[in-house]
Write a protein that holds these residues in place. Structure first.
Motif, PDB file in Angstrom:
ATOM      1  N   UNK A  72      13.809   2.399   5.349  1.00 34.10           N
ATOM      2  CA  UNK A  72      14.885   1.615   4.615  1.00 34.10           C
ATOM      3  C   UNK A  72      16.091   2.355   4.432  1.00 34.10           C
ATOM      4  N   UNK A  73      15.839   3.435   3.372  1.00 33.09           N
ATOM      5  CA  UNK A  73      16.847   4.355   3.170  1.00 33.09           C
ATOM      6  C   UNK A  73      17.724   4.939   4.183  1.00 33.09           C
TER       7      UNK A  73
ATOM      8  N   UNK B 195      13.748  11.479   3.306  1.00 34.05           N
ATOM      9  CA  UNK B 195      13.197  10.412   3.896  1.00 34.05           C
ATOM     10  C   UNK B 195      12.728  10.355   5.423  1.00 34.05           C
TER      11      UNK B 195
ATOM     12  N   UNK C  50       4.848  -8.219   7.252  1.00 31.65           N
ATOM     13  CA  UNK C  50       3.650  -7.551   6.942  1.00 31.65           C
ATOM     14  C   UNK C  50       2.729  -8.262   5.812  1.00 31.65           C
TER      15      UNK C  50
ATOM     16  N   UNK D 177      14.450  -5.504   5.979  1.00 34.74           N
ATOM     17  CA  UNK D 177      13.272  -5.584   5.135  1.00 34.74           C
ATOM     18  C   UNK D 177      12.573  -7.118   5.136  1.00 34.74           C
TER      19      UNK D 177
ATOM     20  N   UNK E 147       3.027   0.103   6.285  1.00 35.46           N
ATOM     21  CA  UNK E 147       4.081  -0.176   5.252  1.00 35.46           C
ATOM     22  C   UNK E 147       4.879   0.773   4.727  1.00 35.46           C
ATOM     23  N   UNK E 148       4.676   1.887   4.632  1.00 38.26           N
ATOM     24  CA  UNK E 148       4.936   3.154   4.162  1.00 38.26           C
ATOM     25  C   UNK E 148       6.055   3.410   5.307  1.00 38.26           C
TER      26      UNK E 148
ATOM     27  N   UNK F 121       0.731  -1.294   0.013  1.00 37.14           N
ATOM     28  CA  UNK F 121       0.123  -0.005  -0.046  1.00 37.14           C
ATOM     29  C   UNK F 121       0.779   1.134  -0.072  1.00 37.14           C
TER      30      UNK F 121
ATOM     31  N   UNK G  34      -2.478  -0.071   7.914  1.00 35.75           N
ATOM     32  CA  UNK G  34      -1.708  -0.878   7.195  1.00 35.75           C
ATOM     33  C   UNK G  34      -0.826  -0.303   6.329  1.00 35.75           C
ATOM     34  N   UNK G  35      -1.676   0.625   5.532  1.00 33.00           N
ATOM     35  CA  UNK G  35      -0.810   1.780   4.642  1.00 33.00           C
ATOM     36  C   UNK G  35       0.089   2.347   5.367  1.00 33.00           C
TER      37      UNK G  35
ATOM     38  N   UNK H  98      21.867   1.836  -3.080  1.00 31.91           N
ATOM     39  CA  UNK H  98      22.123   2.484  -2.136  1.00 31.91           C
ATOM     40  C   UNK H  98      23.692   2.490  -1.523  1.00 31.91           C
TER      41      UNK H  98
ATOM     42  N   UNK I 297       9.062  -7.057   5.962  1.00 29.41           N
ATOM     43  CA  UNK I 297       7.960  -7.515   4.971  1.00 29.41           C
ATOM     44  C   UNK I 297       7.520  -8.980   5.045  1.00 29.41           C
ATOM     45  N   UNK I 298       8.198  -9.733   5.557  1.00 32.62           N
ATOM     46  CA  UNK I 298       7.649 -10.833   6.162  1.00 32.62           C
ATOM     47  C   UNK I 298       6.473 -10.587   7.208  1.00 32.62           C
TER      48      UNK I 298
ATOM     49  N   UNK J 195      18.801  13.352   0.640  1.00 30.51           N
ATOM     50  CA  UNK J 195      18.181  12.013   0.631  1.00 30.51           C
ATOM     51  C   UNK J 195      17.705  11.912   2.124  1.00 30.51           C
TER      52      UNK J 195
ATOM     53  N   UNK K 266      18.799  -5.293   4.448  1.00 31.11           N
ATOM     54  CA  UNK K 266      18.394  -6.351   3.866  1.00 31.11           C
ATOM     55  C   UNK K 266      17.561  -7.336   5.046  1.00 31.11           C
TER      56      UNK K 266
ATOM     57  N   UNK L 245       8.925   1.456   4.289  1.00 32.84           N
ATOM     58  CA  UNK L 245       9.780   1.515   2.968  1.00 32.84           C
ATOM     59  C   UNK L 245      10.667   2.793   3.173  1.00 32.84           C
TER      60      UNK L 245
END
Lengths: 239, 498, 87, 501
Positions: D148-149, D116, D174, D167, D141-142, B395, D137-138, B441, D171-172, D112, D164, D145
């Motif tokens: 991460x940077x 972020x 999520x 993530x 997840x955001x 999402x 949830x939206x 990155x 992500x697992x 950057x 990694x 993401x």
């Protein structure tokens, strides 16, 4: 071809074949059940022939009832020419002097082919014939002439215009008919016969030159097609 | 149909404008090229959106070409599904045109690209605006040949052998489809979908016809296991072409299948075909994702991702077919599939464009050449990552909405087993996207060679498309409402939801 | 068996036989030769099917131009073979 | 609803989203403009959140809602729980921004980073404002993401590896959460978060499904909340720059997980219904285990930031523990710890960052005599550490007091043992640091000392934030009786969450 194997292996080909076998079987079994007198539109075509501007049903379907299909098909042919030119934009190969027999033959054959093509085109209005056949015959003649060194293909703007002529005229007529009648490809009044003739003759010309272009580009030793496909497999990009 | 200020003949405009642009750009002198291209792209987009607005306001439209009418003549037809596809093509088409004007600025291909590209656009619009089985074939040819020509255009041995393979597959697909159409005509004497309603696939003859039709279309859509031609063709083409192929061309044959199966197929035929398509789609998701995970080149990874994403499209068939269960949810599965097509188009277009910009700048696209690009090409890397969000179906992207609706519909209709597949597929997608993006990155290596200058519009077009894919998730109600216009499902199933 | 029917059967047999010879011919040149003949017989078959226009197109395209293209491809392959032997 | 009230939640998000966009649009070298917009955004957000706080206190409803897919709304709503989390985030964002500006001065890729950073805060605010599970949830997840940077910001092999791993875990998680959400949606249809929960009306024969869904949801949220065995990414993510660690541990990621657990237990299932389902004891057991495990691991870490990281693993689970011990008083303890742990832990990370920045000291064993060298920083650290241990009257004491009281009131005396053991362990791994800093003389030169400039031990950008948060730690304890203190606010929440007060 070595590159082919890199992408499609033997097992994959066998799998593909196995997958397609049932389809073949179904097809064969189905052919038996095609109705002896299939329902089709022949009666309707015959009923509306009078409105089509021509007397031959095939031409009526191709140029009037389903003229839109034909317009797109001519665009497909044009596309083939464009694709061939895109692959090999350079000048065509210098062919050596033609064999005297070929030259003699050409002198007789070329005018005959042009005449035949013209007749077939005109005949399309009332009996089997039309732009595709005329174009094919004329194209064959052009190929012969180019083999004989009489015609030399120059991929310049003139050729571009010849190739696109058929589509351009067809599209132009379509837009014109739209402006006249508010319906695309609805030829107004009694202009249908002349509209069809204009389209057919220009399309025939384009088709002939498209065929010539295809032949010339695909056989010319300078084309990237013939050099690349016959070269050894490419090195892996960026080791 | 007399209607103040709007003639149904306007349906032809999205076909006529790009065709005229193709003719113009081929026949007029080179000085006028840029103007004709810009005019053609903008004009086509405007025409497409005019039709969209009209259909959204007044419902499905039909126009008898030449005034004959089906079955004798050919009808142009537009409903919600058509105009959504038209709009998708318009947005992508403008983006690709803009991108290509930068990408081919100094390249040899700049002459040959434009007429072929506009013919491709003509073919796509014509395909989305017809409802005639044979006319589908003609438009498919237009699309297929121009796509092959565009792949081959680059001229290198890799591109050419990919193009030849693509050509063979496209020809075989056309042949199969054509055979199917011939059998259909032999059985029913009709080619217009409205006249064929519910009659495809009856009796042994009908089944054979259907099998041929479907196999032909699947080959062109590159559904597993007929996908082998796709990765080489999509990855070796120039970037704007890759974007067009993955975003639009594979959708064309999918669209035919979608349109014919709900409406023209008999219920029995759909019930028989649906599960097969679903299983193949599921296998495509797994196989494509796993292959994408092992690729070391960016463009190949994206191409395999298309194989996987095409698989998702086909999951709608088993869920939406009649008799699958909860009727109201079938319509949602159907819409979810369409929405997936839309968001995948934007996301995949963006990815190929970003990859093209990177290839342009670095000269290579293997994963190690991505090192440090996060600093040096932030816009392209962002486009890649943002589009990746939609591909991973996280999402709020459009991909997420599509997947969520399909997931809910699948579970609601009692086919819960698609859920682990779809969720797992999302994880795999995250795997292959981040496997590439993470290299960007890294800190820039000390010995990194300088980058070639990249026209800015290349990078920003990609980013805008990626943001569209992301934003579709927040503005999905309008497209879904449009898709409901003239949908092959009872209207109240949609209205209660929206 | 009436004469036209006999002729049709003969045409069918010819077509199948020529197709097989094209596929299984020993050299490429021979294969192309058979292909051209196949195209001509096919044109006859179209004519028998009351489609003289298609027959015409088949003769011009199927036998004529395609044949010429294939011959030129055979020549290109032979030239390449010569070049490789030289090098 | 007045238009302003229906736009306010969106505006709160926009302050940082627009800031992010502006920062990305500015060039890398426009440091001054960037600083200006950063601070402007942070202050604007703080002001808006303050207004929202005042409004919610007076029972005004702020809600942004639009339909974003069939039958599902995108809902941003300010309820009392939201206020708790968003006030914390907005306040600490301002301080962390100030800190990061000083910390990253002159380093590469700041555009950057700050871009972020702002996105990350947007996601955090979204998590706190989400009015239903899917909106939550939206943003959840955001958050993954956008952080991460930040985690991989340094661009080294180690950083990429940690990224990694981060993530893979998140992500697992999520995916598990998505599955749970989907199942719940299919079972009961769309619903908004509601005080006292939304599920109790369901047919009892379907309760086993609700339990399974609970496990999936908590499994997904537990990754970010660093419940064992899902915590492993957290210590690895320490490779990120100090302001990121501070944000990750105190405000954004870990807290989003904990906050999600709170939401699921209180506003999806409802605390009383959760008890009836019997899912709370399991959750409590995991929380207790995590508390002990984190503390024990922290004991043996020599790396300063890793020790703090394991301390986070332990401390965040106080929140989960408080939630899962049924009873209003324990709930108060858990919820208030959401804020208290945030301000205490962020102080510690600021301090650790300062020590590393000024002296190059990354290890506990290198901290001998650091108190004399950096008195301001270490004083702030000491306040926070003592607070963590639970020394009255600091913030941490309030949390532990209510947790213990709540456990006793609920008759769950084992939890008292866990709390006592944990406090002892806290003392065992924090007090040596204080001892080294204040009472041991400097033994050897600092590993990598920067020259002192100006009047302070370090740039004021870096000194101000830890001192400010340390003052907050003291104030949160001293003024706990005031209605706008964290404790006062949490009491209001507890009053609304339980069916019978």
């Amino acid at each position: 071809m070595a590159e082919t194997r890199a992408y499609i292996g033997r097992t994959q080909r066998v799998m593909l074949a196995i997958g397609l076998l049932p389809l073949l079987a179904a097809l064969l079994s189905a052919i038996g059940s095609v109705p002896a007198r299939p329902p089709n539109l022949a009666a309707q075509v015959a009923a509306r022939m009078g409105d089509s501007g021509v007397t031959h049903p095939l031409t009526a379907v191709l140029l009037n009832f389903r003229g839109y299909d034909t317009m797109l098909e001519i665009a497909v042919l044009w596309l083939a020419g464009l694709g061939a030119l895109a692959l090999a934009p350079g000048p065509s190969a210098q062919r050596g002097r033609p064999h005297p027999v070929l030259a003699g033959l050409l002198r007789v054959l070329a005018p005959a082919l042009v005449m035949t093509a013209g007749y077939i085109l005109w005949a399309g209005g009332f009996r089997p014939g039309g732009a595709f056949q005329a174009g094919a015959v004329l194209g064959a003649g052009l190929v012969l002439a180019s083999l004989g060194g009489v015609v030399h293909l120059d991929p310049a703007r003139g050729l571009q215009c010849l190739l696109g002529l058929g589509v351009a005229v067809f599209t132009g007529v379509a837009v014109w008919s739209w402006a006249q009648t508010g319906e695309l490809l609805h030829y107004p009044g009694t202009t249908d016969k002349w509209a069809i003739l204009a389209i057919e003759s220009m399309a025939a010309l384009s088709i002939a030159f498209i065929l010539l272009t295809l032949f010339d580009r695909l056989t010319s030793p300078s084309t990237s097609l013939s050099t690349s496909l016959s070269s050894s497999p490419p090195p892996p990009p960026a080791a | 149909m007399p209607d103040a200020g709007f003639s149904s003949a306007w349906l032809a405009a999205p076909i006529a404008v790009p065709l005229l642009a193709a003719i113009g750009v081929a026949l007029l002198s080179a000085r006028l090229r840029a103007g004709v291209c810009a005019l053609g792209a903008v004009g086509t987009a405007v025409a497409s959106f005019v039709v969209l607005a009209r259909v959204a306001a007044a419902g499905p439209l039909r126009h008898n070409l030449g005034g004959w009418g089906a079955p004798l003549g050919i009808d142009l037809f537009a409903d919600g599904l058509s105009v959504l596809m038209l709009a998708m093509t318009a947005v992508l088409g403008c983006a690709i045109s803009l991108y290509a004007s930068g990408y081919f600025e100094h390249a040899r291909e700049r002459q040959s690209f434009w007429p072929i590209w506009f013919l491709l656009w003509t073919g796509l619009n014509a395909l989305f605006l017809t409802a005639d089985l044979f006319n589908f074939y003609v438009t498919l040819e237009l699309i297929g040949i121009s796509a092959v020509a565009l792949v081959a255009m680059e001229g290198g041995p890799v591109a050419l052998s990919a193009a030849v393979r693509y050509l063979f597959m496209a020809m075989l697909g056309s042949l199969a489809y054509m055979g199917g159409v011939a059998l259909v005509y032999a059985q029913t004497g009709a080619l217009d979908l409205a006249l064929l309603e519910g009659r495809l696939g009856e009796g042994p003859l009908g089944q054979a016809a259907l099998a041929l039709l479907i196999v032909g279309l699947l080959a062109k859509t590159a559904l597993f296991p007929l996908h082998l031609w796709l990765p080489p063709a999509h990855s070796s083409a120039p970037a704007p072409v890759s974007a067009a192929l993955s975003a639009l061309v594979v959708k064309a044959s999918f669209y035919i299948l979608l349109r014919t199966s709900f409406g023209a197929f008999s219920d029995n035929a759909l019930a028989a075909v649906g599960p097969i398509l679903g299983i193949l789609g599921g296998l495509a998701v797994l196989w494509g994702s796993l292959q994408a995970l092992t690729q070391d080149r960016l463009k190949l990874m994206i191409a395999y991702s298309t194989v996987a994403q095409v698989g998702y499209l086909f999951l709608l068939f088993p869920v939406a077919m009649p008799g699958a269960g909860d009727a109201a949810w079938q319509s949602k599965a159907w819409i979810a599939g369409i929405f997936h097509a839309l968001s995948h188009a934007a996301a995949k277009g963006a990815m190929f464009m970003a990859a093209g910009a990177i290839l342009h700048a670095v000269g290579r696209d293997d994963k190690n050449s991505l090192r440090g690009l996060g600093e040096r090409m932030p816009v392209s890397v962002s486009a890649l990552a943002v589009a990746g969000i939609s591909i991973m179906a996280l999402p709020p992207s459009g991909g997420f909405i599509a997947k969520w609706m399909l997931l809910v519909a699948a579970v609601r209709t009692g086919q819960w087993w698609w859920a682990p597949l779809m969720i797992g597929g999302g994880l795999l997608a995250a795997g292959y996207v981040f496997r590439m993006v993470k290299f960007a990155f890294y800190a820039t290596p000390a010995h990194a060679p300088p980058l070639h200058a990249v026209p800015r519009r290349l990078e920003y077009t990609a980013l805008v498309l990626a943001l569209i894919a992301l934003g579709l998730g927040l503005a999905s109600v309008f497209p879904i409402a449009v898709a409901a216009i003239g949908a092959p499902f009872p209207e109240n199933w949609f209205t209660e939801a929206l | 068996m009436t004469l036209p029917l006999a002729f049709d059967v003969f045409l069918c047999a010819m077509l199948l036989g020529l197709a097989a010879r094209t596929l299984f011919s020993r050299t490429l040149f021979q294969g192309v030769m058979f292909f051209v003949v196949y195209g001509l017989v096919m044109a006859l078959a179209w004519a028998r099917l009351n489609a003289p226009d298609i027959a015409l197109a088949e003769a011009a395209l199927g036998a004529g131009i395609t044949g010429a293209l294939l011959f030129s491809a055979v020549r290109a392959l032979r030239d390449r073979g010569d070049r490789e032997e030289e090098s | 609803m007045p238009i302003f009230d229906s736009m306010l939640p969106l505006l709160v998000l926009m302050t940082s989203l627009v800031t992010a966009a502006v920062i990305f649009a500015l060039g890398e070298e426009r440091a001054k403009a960037r600083t200006f917009f950063n601070l402007l955004g942070a202050l604007a957000k703080l002001a808006l959140v303050g207004f929202m706080l005042w409004g919610v206190f007076h029972e005004r409803v702020f809600e942004t809602r639009w339909r974003f897919m069939p039958q599902l709304d995108f809902v941003l709503r300010a309820d009392s729980m939201t206020i708790l989390f968003s006030t914390l985030s907005a306040g600490l964002w301002l301080l962390t921004t100030i800190y990061a500006i000083g910390y990253l001065e002159g380093s590469p890729n700041r555009r950057r980073f700050f871009g972020y950073f702002s996105l990350c805060v947007t996601a955090t605010m979204g998590v706190s404002l989400a009015g239903n599970l899917i909106t939550f949830f939206v943003f959840y997840e955001l958050l993954t993401l956008t952080t991460y940077p930040l985690v991989v910001h340094r661009g080294t092999d180690k950083a990429i590896k940690a990224g990694s791993m981060y993530l893979r875990y998140t992500l697992g998680g999520s995916a598990a959460m998505l599955a749970g959400m989907l199942w719940l949606y299919v079972l009961v249809g769309p619903f908004d978060f509601a005080e006292t929960g939304a599920l109790s009306a369901l047919d009892p024969r379907l309760h086993w499904q609700l339990i399974a869904i609970f496990v999936l949801l908590i499994g997904g949220l537990g990754v970010k909340a660093a419940l064992i065995p899902l915590h492993r990414w957290l210590p690895e993510a320490m490779v990120a720059p100090a302001p990121v660690s501070a944000l990750l541990h105190a405000v954004a990621v870990v807290k989003a997980g904990a906050f999600g657990i709170v939401r699921v237990v209180y506003d999806v299932y409802g605390i009383e219904f959760s008890r009836d389902l019997g899912v709370l004891p399991g959750l409590a057991a995991i929380a207790a285990l995590t508390i002990l495990y984190g503390s024990i691991r922290a004991l043996t870490q020599d790396d300063f930031k890793r020790r703090l990281a394991f301390s986070t693993v332990s401390q965040v689970s106080y929140i989960t523990l408080g939630v899962s011990l049924f009873g209003p008083i324990a709930s108060i303890g858990g919820l208030v710890h959401l804020v208290h742990q945030g301000i205490m832990k962020i102080t510690m990370f600021f301090a650790a960052g300062n020590v590393a920045e000024a002296l190059g000291a990354h290890k506990v064993s290198e901290l001998d005599g650091v108190g004399r060298r950096m008195p301001g920083t270490m004083a702030a650290f000491s306040v926070a550490a003592l607070g963590m241990i639970g020394v009255p009257p600091l913030a941490g004491f309030i949390s532990k007091w209510y947790l213990g009281w709540g456990a006793a009131a609920a008759g769950q005396y084992w939890a008292l043992g866990v709390l006592a053991a944990s406090s002892l362990l806290n003392a065992a791994y924090f007090l040596p640091i204080l001892y080294r800093a204040w009472f041991k003389p400097q033994r050897k030169p600092w590993p990598h000392e920067h020259l002192r400039r100006g009047r302070f031990e370090i740039s004021p950008w870096l000194l101000l934030p830890p001192v400010a948060t340390a003052v907050l730690v003291v104030l949160a304890g001293l003024l706990a009786g005031h209605p706008f203190s964290p404790l006062g606010w949490v009491r209001i929440i507890a009053g609304r969450e339980y069916l019978a007060p």
